[in-house]
Design an enzyme around this catalytic site. Sequence first.
Site, mmCIF file in Angstrom:
data_model
loop_
_atom_site.group_PDB
_atom_site.id
_atom_site.type_symbol
_atom_site.label_atom_id
_atom_site.label_comp_id
_atom_site.label_asym_id
_atom_site.label_seq_id
_atom_site.Cartn_x
_atom_site.Cartn_y
_atom_site.Cartn_z
ATOM 1 N N ASP A 53 0.811 -1.214 0.000
ATOM 2 C CA ASP A 53 0.000 0.000 0.000
ATOM 3 C C ASP A 53 0.846 1.266 0.000
ATOM 4 O OD1 ASP A 53 -2.232 -1.610 0.029
ATOM 5 O OD2 ASP A 53 -3.220 -0.526 1.666
ATOM 6 N N ASN A 95 -4.870 -2.280 -4.613
ATOM 7 C CA ASN A 95 -6.092 -2.243 -3.809
ATOM 8 C C ASN A 95 -5.884 -1.368 -2.578
ATOM 9 O OD1 ASN A 95 -8.721 -2.813 -3.079
ATOM 10 N ND2 ASN A 95 -8.272 -4.826 -2.233
ATOM 11 N N ASP A 297 -10.933 -2.102 11.333
ATOM 12 C CA ASP A 297 -9.901 -3.032 10.872
ATOM 13 C C ASP A 297 -9.536 -4.074 11.930
ATOM 14 O OD1 ASP A 297 -9.811 -1.950 8.378
ATOM 15 O OD2 ASP A 297 -8.008 -0.751 8.715
ATOM 16 N N GLU A 325 -11.344 -4.271 1.461
ATOM 17 C CA GLU A 325 -10.610 -4.988 0.420
ATOM 18 C C GLU A 325 -11.436 -6.133 -0.150
ATOM 19 O OE1 GLU A 325 -7.274 -2.941 2.607
ATOM 20 O OE2 GLU A 325 -9.348 -3.492 2.924
ATOM 21 N N HIS A 374 -5.547 -9.114 3.176
ATOM 22 C CA HIS A 374 -4.506 -9.296 4.184
ATOM 23 C C HIS A 374 -5.065 -9.526 5.579
ATOM 24 C CE1 HIS A 374 -4.642 -4.773 5.264
ATOM 25 N NE2 HIS A 374 -5.587 -4.998 4.377
ATOM 26 N N ARG A 375 -6.124 -8.822 5.940
ATOM 27 C CA ARG A 375 -6.655 -8.946 7.305
ATOM 28 C C ARG A 375 -7.366 -10.281 7.519
ATOM 29 N NH1 ARG A 375 -4.664 -4.815 9.360
ATOM 30 N NH2 ARG A 375 -4.736 -2.754 8.397
ATOM 31 N N LYS A 400 0.344 -6.551 1.808
ATOM 32 C CA LYS A 400 -0.358 -5.276 1.669
ATOM 33 C C LYS A 400 -0.026 -4.335 2.824
ATOM 34 C CE LYS A 400 -4.913 -3.548 0.348
ATOM 35 N NZ LYS A 400 -4.988 -2.329 1.156
#
Length: 423
Positions: A53, A95, A297, A325, A374-375, A400
Amino acid sequence: MSKDQKLTVVPPSHPLKGRVSPPGSKSITNRALLLAGLAKGTSRLTGALKSDDTRYMAEALRAMGVEISEPDDTTFVVTGTGKLLAPAKSLFLGNAGTATRFLTAAAALVEGEVIVDGDEHMRKRPIAPLVKALTALGVDIRSETGCPPVIVKGTGDFGADRVEIDAGLSSQYVSALLMAAAGASRPIDIILAGDDIGARGYIDLTVAAMRAFGAEVTQPSASVWQVQPTGYTATDYLIEPDASAATYLWAAEVLTKGEIDLGVKATTFSQPDAKAYDVIASFPHMPAVIDGSQMQDAIPTLAVLAAFNETPVRFVGIANLRVKECDRIRALSTGLTNIRAGLATEEGDDLVVAADPALAGQRLPADIDTFADHRIAMSFALAGLKIKGITILDPACVAKTYPRYWDELSSLGVELEGDRPDI
């Protein structure tokens, strides 16, 4: 990096203990990069995150005439002229939501055309409220789908001094307008339309960063920000560790009854996701209802942790997770249900996690579709600390925001089997 990679987490037989330093904050790094790029002079950003990112943001700024060097793994040295130039080609931002939203507004300060674009996932993420607000400010801007790509024909200034913005989907729209507004030729009032706003704390981060770079921002009420036409002044800026990344380590600690030293106390974070610390610390007696609106998040971390809680947990205020995302509500319910039928259900935009401490120690083979998010990858790795057979698909997507995530787990003694991504 191959999307066909798989990584299975082997539950450790011991509490996780050790020292792990979370990466720098993605949110603050991308704000600081843009502000330093808009400033006149040289800024040194230390403690920064180097990830997909932030690299997209740095490359876009380089394409717009900003000089950026990287003397080490956590530093950006940014030299700007106080003005961004029209890039020779479209800005591709993968993204990266922060980079995409922030640069869309900043493009109004460019004299010429700027095309802001992203990958297939970014092209599904809404940007229409920001486009509408910029149009109201006199910017020639269009987006055919309400998502990227966005075409901005900048004049170097805004044509109005007041705008209302609907931030119900994302606080990033407000942050984008705020940061660009200081580059205008007149004061600009930014007014929140309605009471809903996703993660208001991130706007506070934006204002703090702007002030550090010399901007004058006042807030006469909870829904109005007034930005003076000061431009930005180069400065040296220290970026704090990423609170969202810290949530995985806090959760790993309580799940394994370990001791993980992050080198920074939860109370010192200014980021909204640090609010998750108290919820994580309450495990295995997490609240029956958790409002995730101001720590969005952190919800994937909390949802996976809730699977091992003593009692069920309902997550509310998380509708915005559907336009991250990926649709994170769907991804979480899908992954948890894949581990065991009925473990999670969607009720409207709420997520209900059934919770079952007896899951710990069981063998429940499950391939977790990360949806390139990613999360989702990092949070479901936590399930693998307690359940045998948890396999993360596309593990490289953690690049990311946290490229060293798998290395950090390994450093704590977690065994990983399969395709170790080379990030």
